[in-house]
Write a protein that holds these residues in place. Sequence first.
Motif, PDB file in Angstrom:
ATOM      1  N   ASP A 187       0.806  -1.216   0.000  1.00 17.85           N
ATOM      2  CA  ASP A 187       0.000   0.000   0.000  1.00 17.85           C
ATOM      3  C   ASP A 187       0.843   1.272   0.000  1.00 17.85           C
ATOM      4  O   ASP A 187       0.297   2.377   0.053  1.00 17.85           O
ATOM      5  CB  ASP A 187      -0.927   0.013   1.227  1.00 17.85           C
ATOM      6  CG  ASP A 187      -1.940  -1.117   1.172  1.00 17.85           C
ATOM      7  OD1 ASP A 187      -2.384  -1.462   0.052  1.00 17.85           O
ATOM      8  OD2 ASP A 187      -2.286  -1.661   2.242  1.00 17.85           O
ATOM      9  N   ASN A 188       2.153   1.140  -0.082  1.00 18.79           N
ATOM     10  CA  ASN A 188       3.057   2.284  -0.067  1.00 18.79           C
ATOM     11  C   ASN A 188       2.923   3.066  -1.381  1.00 18.79           C
ATOM     12  O   ASN A 188       3.077   2.522  -2.472  1.00 18.79           O
ATOM     13  CB  ASN A 188       4.493   1.789   0.110  1.00 18.79           C
ATOM     14  CG  ASN A 188       5.471   2.917   0.293  1.00 18.79           C
ATOM     15  OD1 ASN A 188       5.336   3.984  -0.296  1.00 18.79           O
ATOM     16  ND2 ASN A 188       6.481   2.670   1.104  1.00 18.79           N
ATOM     17  N   VAL A 189       2.644   4.356  -1.258  1.00 24.96           N
ATOM     18  CA  VAL A 189       2.431   5.207  -2.426  1.00 24.96           C
ATOM     19  C   VAL A 189       3.707   5.309  -3.272  1.00 24.96           C
ATOM     20  O   VAL A 189       3.639   5.300  -4.509  1.00 24.96           O
ATOM     21  CB  VAL A 189       1.941   6.610  -1.990  1.00 24.96           C
ATOM     22  CG1 VAL A 189       1.822   7.541  -3.176  1.00 24.96           C
ATOM     23  CG2 VAL A 189       0.615   6.498  -1.259  1.00 24.96           C
ATOM     24  N   SER A 190       4.858   5.372  -2.646  1.00 27.65           N
ATOM     25  CA  SER A 190       6.121   5.461  -3.388  1.00 27.65           C
ATOM     26  C   SER A 190       6.349   4.220  -4.248  1.00 27.65           C
ATOM     27  O   SER A 190       6.813   4.324  -5.386  1.00 27.65           O
ATOM     28  CB  SER A 190       7.297   5.620  -2.424  1.00 27.65           C
ATOM     29  OG  SER A 190       7.173   6.826  -1.706  1.00 27.65           O
ATOM     30  N   VAL A 191       6.025   3.069  -3.720  1.00 31.22           N
ATOM     31  CA  VAL A 191       6.171   1.821  -4.481  1.00 31.22           C
ATOM     32  C   VAL A 191       5.214   1.826  -5.663  1.00 31.22           C
ATOM     33  O   VAL A 191       5.576   1.441  -6.776  1.00 31.22           O
ATOM     34  CB  VAL A 191       5.935   0.597  -3.570  1.00 31.22           C
ATOM     35  CG1 VAL A 191       5.844  -0.686  -4.389  1.00 31.22           C
ATOM     36  CG2 VAL A 191       7.041   0.484  -2.538  1.00 31.22           C
ATOM     37  N   GLN A 192       4.000   2.275  -5.459  1.00 32.63           N
ATOM     38  CA  GLN A 192       3.028   2.339  -6.551  1.00 32.63           C
ATOM     39  C   GLN A 192       3.507   3.288  -7.654  1.00 32.63           C
ATOM     40  O   GLN A 192       3.363   2.995  -8.842  1.00 32.63           O
ATOM     41  CB  GLN A 192       1.659   2.761  -6.019  1.00 32.63           C
ATOM     42  CG  GLN A 192       1.031   1.699  -5.135  1.00 32.63           C
ATOM     43  CD  GLN A 192      -0.247   2.165  -4.454  1.00 32.63           C
ATOM     44  OE1 GLN A 192      -0.588   3.343  -4.490  1.00 32.63           O
ATOM     45  NE2 GLN A 192      -0.932   1.228  -3.821  1.00 32.63           N
ATOM     46  N   HIS A 193       4.091   4.423  -7.270  1.00 31.53           N
ATOM     47  CA  HIS A 193       4.619   5.367  -8.256  1.00 31.53           C
ATOM     48  C   HIS A 193       5.834   4.778  -8.997  1.00 31.53           C
ATOM     49  O   HIS A 193       5.988   4.982 -10.212  1.00 31.53           O
ATOM     50  CB  HIS A 193       5.000   6.689  -7.604  1.00 31.53           C
ATOM     51  CG  HIS A 193       3.815   7.494  -7.151  1.00 31.53           C
ATOM     52  ND1 HIS A 193       2.802   7.885  -7.996  1.00 31.53           N
ATOM     53  CD2 HIS A 193       3.489   7.973  -5.927  1.00 31.53           C
ATOM     54  CE1 HIS A 193       1.900   8.573  -7.319  1.00 31.53           C
ATOM     55  NE2 HIS A 193       2.295   8.638  -6.055  1.00 31.53           N
ATOM     56  N   ALA A 194       6.689   4.073  -8.265  1.00 29.34           N
ATOM     57  CA  ALA A 194       7.853   3.449  -8.903  1.00 29.34           C
ATOM     58  C   ALA A 194       7.413   2.421  -9.940  1.00 29.34           C
ATOM     59  O   ALA A 194       7.961   2.368 -11.052  1.00 29.34           O
ATOM     60  CB  ALA A 194       8.745   2.793  -7.849  1.00 29.34           C
ATOM     61  N   LEU A 195       6.431   1.626  -9.608  1.00 29.01           N
ATOM     62  CA  LEU A 195       5.934   0.632 -10.568  1.00 29.01           C
ATOM     63  C   LEU A 195       5.274   1.297 -11.770  1.00 29.01           C
ATOM     64  O   LEU A 195       5.391   0.797 -12.898  1.00 29.01           O
ATOM     65  CB  LEU A 195       4.965  -0.329  -9.877  1.00 29.01           C
ATOM     66  CG  LEU A 195       5.609  -1.271  -8.850  1.00 29.01           C
ATOM     67  CD1 LEU A 195       4.543  -2.081  -8.130  1.00 29.01           C
ATOM     68  CD2 LEU A 195       6.633  -2.176  -9.501  1.00 29.01           C
ATOM     69  N   ALA A 196       4.628   2.420 -11.567  1.00 27.83           N
ATOM     70  CA  ALA A 196       4.049   3.158 -12.695  1.00 27.83           C
ATOM     71  C   ALA A 196       5.165   3.683 -13.604  1.00 27.83           C
ATOM     72  O   ALA A 196       5.040   3.651 -14.837  1.00 27.83           O
ATOM     73  CB  ALA A 196       3.189   4.314 -12.187  1.00 27.83           C
ATOM     74  N   GLY A 197       6.261   4.138 -13.030  1.00 27.50           N
ATOM     75  CA  GLY A 197       7.405   4.591 -13.824  1.00 27.50           C
ATOM     76  C   GLY A 197       8.044   3.457 -14.598  1.00 27.50           C
ATOM     77  O   GLY A 197       8.428   3.622 -15.761  1.00 27.50           O
ATOM     78  N   ILE A 198       8.151   2.302 -13.964  1.00 26.84           N
ATOM     79  CA  ILE A 198       8.691   1.129 -14.653  1.00 26.84           C
ATOM     80  C   ILE A 198       7.801   0.761 -15.829  1.00 26.84           C
ATOM     81  O   ILE A 198       8.286   0.424 -16.913  1.00 26.84           O
ATOM     82  CB  ILE A 198       8.854  -0.054 -13.675  1.00 26.84           C
ATOM     83  CG1 ILE A 198       9.992   0.231 -12.703  1.00 26.84           C
ATOM     84  CG2 ILE A 198       9.094  -1.359 -14.420  1.00 26.84           C
ATOM     85  CD1 ILE A 198      10.105  -0.762 -11.564  1.00 26.84           C
ATOM     86  N   SER A 199       6.491   0.853 -15.658  1.00 24.27           N
ATOM     87  CA  SER A 199       5.556   0.547 -16.743  1.00 24.27           C
ATOM     88  C   SER A 199       5.775   1.471 -17.943  1.00 24.27           C
ATOM     89  O   SER A 199       5.711   1.033 -19.096  1.00 24.27           O
ATOM     90  CB  SER A 199       4.112   0.673 -16.258  1.00 24.27           C
ATOM     91  OG  SER A 199       3.841  -0.290 -15.282  1.00 24.27           O
ATOM     92  N   ALA A 200       6.050   2.738 -17.685  1.00 25.39           N
ATOM     93  CA  ALA A 200       6.319   3.681 -18.773  1.00 25.39           C
ATOM     94  C   ALA A 200       7.598   3.297 -19.518  1.00 25.39           C
ATOM     95  O   ALA A 200       7.655   3.349 -20.752  1.00 25.39           O
ATOM     96  CB  ALA A 200       6.419   5.099 -18.227  1.00 25.39           C
ATOM     97  N   CYS A 201       8.617   2.899 -18.781  1.00 19.46           N
ATOM     98  CA  CYS A 201       9.874   2.474 -19.413  1.00 19.46           C
ATOM     99  C   CYS A 201       9.672   1.217 -20.253  1.00 19.46           C
ATOM    100  O   CYS A 201      10.245   1.093 -21.335  1.00 19.46           O
ATOM    101  CB  CYS A 201      10.942   2.213 -18.357  1.00 19.46           C
ATOM    102  SG  CYS A 201      11.492   3.704 -17.513  1.00 19.46           S
ATOM    103  N   VAL A 202       8.866   0.298 -19.768  1.00 20.69           N
ATOM    104  CA  VAL A 202       8.574  -0.922 -20.516  1.00 20.69           C
ATOM    105  C   VAL A 202       7.908  -0.573 -21.840  1.00 20.69           C
ATOM    106  O   VAL A 202       8.255  -1.113 -22.890  1.00 20.69           O
ATOM    107  CB  VAL A 202       7.695  -1.881 -19.683  1.00 20.69           C
ATOM    108  CG1 VAL A 202       7.122  -2.996 -20.542  1.00 20.69           C
ATOM    109  CG2 VAL A 202       8.501  -2.456 -18.532  1.00 20.69           C
ATOM    110  N   GLY A 203       6.972   0.357 -21.808  1.00 18.98           N
ATOM    111  CA  GLY A 203       6.312   0.798 -23.037  1.00 18.98           C
ATOM    112  C   GLY A 203       7.301   1.364 -24.040  1.00 18.98           C
ATOM    113  O   GLY A 203       7.230   1.063 -25.236  1.00 18.98           O
ATOM    114  N   ALA A 204       8.237   2.157 -23.563  1.00 15.12           N
ATOM    115  CA  ALA A 204       9.248   2.747 -24.453  1.00 15.12           C
ATOM    116  C   ALA A 204      10.156   1.671 -25.045  1.00 15.12           C
ATOM    117  O   ALA A 204      10.493   1.720 -26.232  1.00 15.12           O
ATOM    118  CB  ALA A 204      10.075   3.781 -23.694  1.00 15.12           C
ATOM    119  N   LEU A 205      10.554   0.686 -24.251  1.00 15.99           N
ATOM    120  CA  LEU A 205      11.409  -0.380 -24.754  1.00 15.99           C
ATOM    121  C   LEU A 205      10.686  -1.253 -25.776  1.00 15.99           C
ATOM    122  O   LEU A 205      11.277  -1.674 -26.774  1.00 15.99           O
ATOM    123  CB  LEU A 205      11.930  -1.240 -23.602  1.00 15.99           C
ATOM    124  CG  LEU A 205      13.005  -0.583 -22.743  1.00 15.99           C
ATOM    125  CD1 LEU A 205      13.277  -1.423 -21.499  1.00 15.99           C
ATOM    126  CD2 LEU A 205      14.275  -0.385 -23.535  1.00 15.99           C
TER     127      LEU A 205
END
Length: 131
Positions: free
Chosen positions: A105-123
Amino acid sequence: MLRSLLELHLVFFRMGAVTFGGGYTMLPILRWEIVQKRNWMDEEGIMDYYALSQGLPGIIAVNVSVFIGCKRHRTLGAAAAALGIVSPCIVIITLIAASLSSFQDNVSVQHALAGISACVGALIMDAVLSM
């Protein structure tokens, strides 16, 4: 030969550690590490292995690593590369499973995973455009 097997394992270990999103996101890193940096294969060979791996059952990243490892050092190379590509996933999943309840439930972890998702899309987009 042991040194070469270790290098093969470590190359695929690093790829497995930084490649989020599966085999499609692995292609740019694979081309850099195998073709440009180490000159183990040419780009056409990588693309052939990649295309063949898509048609086979299983995980694309593991299939490609097995083909490349087998080309380098037959059965031992295939095993070293396959273990290299899956080892980071096993370690990460084990750590996450062991501590999931403490940070889900940590907001920072949720934001980090959202950032990783954006990088995956770019790759993935890079892989599509380069094919």
